[in-house]
Motif scaffolding. Structure first.
Motif, PDB file in Angstrom:
ATOM      1  N   THR A   1       3.644   9.799   2.843  1.00 58.70           N
ATOM      2  CA  THR A   1       4.708   9.051   3.508  1.00 58.70           C
ATOM      3  C   THR A   1       4.441   9.030   5.004  1.00 58.70           C
ATOM      4  O   THR A   1       3.980  10.021   5.583  1.00 58.70           O
ATOM      5  CB  THR A   1       6.075   9.690   3.235  1.00 58.70           C
ATOM      6  OG1 THR A   1       6.321   9.687   1.821  1.00 58.70           O
ATOM      7  CG2 THR A   1       7.197   8.926   3.931  1.00 58.70           C
ATOM      8  N   LEU A   2       4.724   7.901   5.629  1.00 59.53           N
ATOM      9  CA  LEU A   2       4.572   7.740   7.069  1.00 59.53           C
ATOM     10  C   LEU A   2       5.938   7.390   7.649  1.00 59.53           C
ATOM     11  O   LEU A   2       6.479   6.320   7.380  1.00 59.53           O
ATOM     12  CB  LEU A   2       3.559   6.637   7.365  1.00 59.53           C
ATOM     13  CG  LEU A   2       3.185   6.395   8.827  1.00 59.53           C
ATOM     14  CD1 LEU A   2       2.584   7.641   9.456  1.00 59.53           C
ATOM     15  CD2 LEU A   2       2.209   5.221   8.925  1.00 59.53           C
TER      16      LEU A   2
ATOM     17  N   TRP B   1      -0.409   0.979   3.855  1.00 56.81           N
ATOM     18  CA  TRP B   1       0.936   1.553   3.882  1.00 56.81           C
ATOM     19  C   TRP B   1       1.942   0.444   3.648  1.00 56.81           C
ATOM     20  O   TRP B   1       1.910  -0.596   4.301  1.00 56.81           O
ATOM     21  CB  TRP B   1       1.197   2.226   5.223  1.00 56.81           C
ATOM     22  CG  TRP B   1       0.310   3.386   5.502  1.00 56.81           C
ATOM     23  CD1 TRP B   1      -0.876   3.379   6.187  1.00 56.81           C
ATOM     24  CD2 TRP B   1       0.532   4.747   5.113  1.00 56.81           C
ATOM     25  NE1 TRP B   1      -1.407   4.640   6.242  1.00 56.81           N
ATOM     26  CE2 TRP B   1      -0.569   5.509   5.592  1.00 56.81           C
ATOM     27  CE3 TRP B   1       1.543   5.389   4.401  1.00 56.81           C
ATOM     28  CZ2 TRP B   1      -0.680   6.880   5.392  1.00 56.81           C
ATOM     29  CZ3 TRP B   1       1.444   6.758   4.195  1.00 56.81           C
ATOM     30  CH2 TRP B   1       0.347   7.488   4.681  1.00 56.81           C
TER      31      TRP B   1
ATOM     32  N   PHE C   1       7.099   4.154   5.635  1.00 58.08           N
ATOM     33  CA  PHE C   1       6.041   3.553   4.829  1.00 58.08           C
ATOM     34  C   PHE C   1       5.581   4.548   3.767  1.00 58.08           C
ATOM     35  O   PHE C   1       5.593   5.767   3.990  1.00 58.08           O
ATOM     36  CB  PHE C   1       4.824   3.200   5.696  1.00 58.08           C
ATOM     37  CG  PHE C   1       5.067   2.141   6.722  1.00 58.08           C
ATOM     38  CD1 PHE C   1       4.691   0.826   6.490  1.00 58.08           C
ATOM     39  CD2 PHE C   1       5.652   2.446   7.947  1.00 58.08           C
ATOM     40  CE1 PHE C   1       4.904  -0.164   7.447  1.00 58.08           C
ATOM     41  CE2 PHE C   1       5.862   1.471   8.903  1.00 58.08           C
ATOM     42  CZ  PHE C   1       5.487   0.163   8.658  1.00 58.08           C
ATOM     43  N   HIS C   2       5.157   4.027   2.626  1.00 57.07           N
ATOM     44  CA  HIS C   2       4.534   4.836   1.582  1.00 57.07           C
ATOM     45  C   HIS C   2       3.156   4.261   1.275  1.00 57.07           C
ATOM     46  O   HIS C   2       2.927   3.054   1.442  1.00 57.07           O
ATOM     47  CB  HIS C   2       5.387   4.839   0.309  1.00 57.07           C
ATOM     48  CG  HIS C   2       6.740   5.453   0.479  1.00 57.07           C
ATOM     49  ND1 HIS C   2       6.922   6.777   0.830  1.00 57.07           N
ATOM     50  CD2 HIS C   2       7.981   4.925   0.368  1.00 57.07           C
ATOM     51  CE1 HIS C   2       8.212   7.040   0.913  1.00 57.07           C
ATOM     52  NE2 HIS C   2       8.881   5.928   0.643  1.00 57.07           N
ATOM     53  N   LEU C   3       2.257   5.108   0.828  1.00 56.90           N
ATOM     54  CA  LEU C   3       0.948   4.611   0.427  1.00 56.90           C
ATOM     55  C   LEU C   3       1.114   3.569  -0.668  1.00 56.90           C
ATOM     56  O   LEU C   3       1.847   3.779  -1.630  1.00 56.90           O
ATOM     57  CB  LEU C   3       0.071   5.764  -0.073  1.00 56.90           C
ATOM     58  CG  LEU C   3      -0.523   6.680   1.004  1.00 56.90           C
ATOM     59  CD1 LEU C   3      -1.286   7.819   0.356  1.00 56.90           C
ATOM     60  CD2 LEU C   3      -1.430   5.894   1.939  1.00 56.90           C
ATOM     61  N   THR C   4       0.453   2.442  -0.510  1.00 56.66           N
ATOM     62  CA  THR C   4       0.570   1.376  -1.481  1.00 56.66           C
ATOM     63  C   THR C   4      -0.536   1.456  -2.523  1.00 56.66           C
ATOM     64  O   THR C   4      -1.623   1.956  -2.246  1.00 56.66           O
ATOM     65  CB  THR C   4       0.509  -0.001  -0.791  1.00 56.66           C
ATOM     66  OG1 THR C   4       0.567  -1.021  -1.785  1.00 56.66           O
ATOM     67  CG2 THR C   4      -0.780  -0.161   0.003  1.00 56.66           C
TER      68      THR C   4
END
Length: 289
Positions: A229-230, A49, A252-255
């Motif tokens: 998205t977190l 993330w 946070f977003h998935l990377t």
């Protein structure tokens, strides 16, 4: 010589963290498969993330975190050609007690003079809580979800937090930079973490906001946007440092960077400008193995 020894020690720490994470994976996967409807899938097959900023975002309403002084806007590294600046904290935030303001005023003066602009990642120091969530602008965050424990790994360092599930706090938790974290799942999409027992040798954020050992932090990690998205809501209380409880957010977003990489903080960590001092890098006086 010291740097070589330190690198070995940090490398061993990374290997231990990676081994710990890998040892949890079968357990986590099996547990997630059995209880999928009640557990948000924060662990995403090795994909991390990525935070949107190394500053906290303000809450929708109510008192919020310290940010930059309006006369000294903070400008991070960028590709726009805009001059980068150090963080100068806004000391008018009403959450701050007088002693905290004076501590931060000293730090502001040093940062304005280009002599000190402390960030935990720059000195390989623990990020603390909630500072862990703004630690390292580009370092992804990874989760390993077991039945009784969630392990959080910030790639930079690496820095590791452990959250014990469905248990109460200890009567006398051991004081440490990451304290004692207990948690539980809520609503099928949220992990709630309650942390106490935090030592006062870390900062709340990258603006060098101090705190005391009375600090109590509750974080709610909620999956949104179909799991891409977190969103993290953070509630902070510390009657020793703050005039009132306050809240903040992080996202946070998935990377796309993929699996956890080795990123040892203490290797080649130089301050090339002799006036740009940072805190001393922690050193192990004896091996932990």
């Amino acid at each position: 010589m010291i740097r070589s020894i330190l690198a070995v020690l940090v490398s061993s720490s990374f290997l231990a963290s990676t081994f710990l994470a890998s040892s949890f994976l079968p357990l986590a996967s099996a547990y997630a498969a059995d209880e999928k409807t009640g557990i948000p899938q924060l662990e995403t097959a090795g994909v991390g993330w990525s935070k949107i900023s190394d500053d906290f975002q303000p809450p929708a309403s109510g008192p919020g975190p310290v940010t930059y002084d309006k006369n000294h806007p903070y400008v991070p590294n960028n590709n726009r050609g805009t001059q980068v600046t150090f963080r100068i904290a806004d000391l008018t935030n009403p959450i701050l007690k007088p002693w905290a303001i004076e501590k931060m005023r000293e730090q502001n003066e040093l940062a304005a003079a280009g002599k000190r602009a402390f960030e935990a990642r720059a000195s390989c120091q623990p990020g603390g809580v909630p500072g862990y969530l703004v630690m390292g602008r580009v370092n992804p965050l990874y989760f390993v979800q077991g039945k009784n424990e969630v392990v959080m790994i910030n790639e930079g360092g690496p820095e590791v937090r452990r959250v014990y599930l469905n248990v109460p706090h200890s009567a006398k938790p051991k004081i440490s930079p990451y304290g004692e974290s207990v948690g539980y799942y809520e609503g099928g999409d949220t992990l709630v973490i309650d942390t106490i027992g935090l030592s006062d040798n870390t900062y709340i954020d990258n603006y060098r906001t101090p705190h005391t050992t009375q600090l109590h932090v509750v974080e709610r990690f909620k999956l949104t946007n179909d799991g891409k998205t977190l969103e993290v809501s953070i509630h902070v209380e510390d009657p020793g440092a703050f005039n009132m409880p306050w809240s903040a957010r992080q996202t946070f977003h998935l990377t796309r960077r993929g699996k956890l990489e080795e990123a040892i903080c203490a290797e080649n960590n130089f301050a090339f400008d002799v006036d740009a001092a940072v805190a001393e890098i922690p050193k192990a006086h004896r091996p932990d193995f």
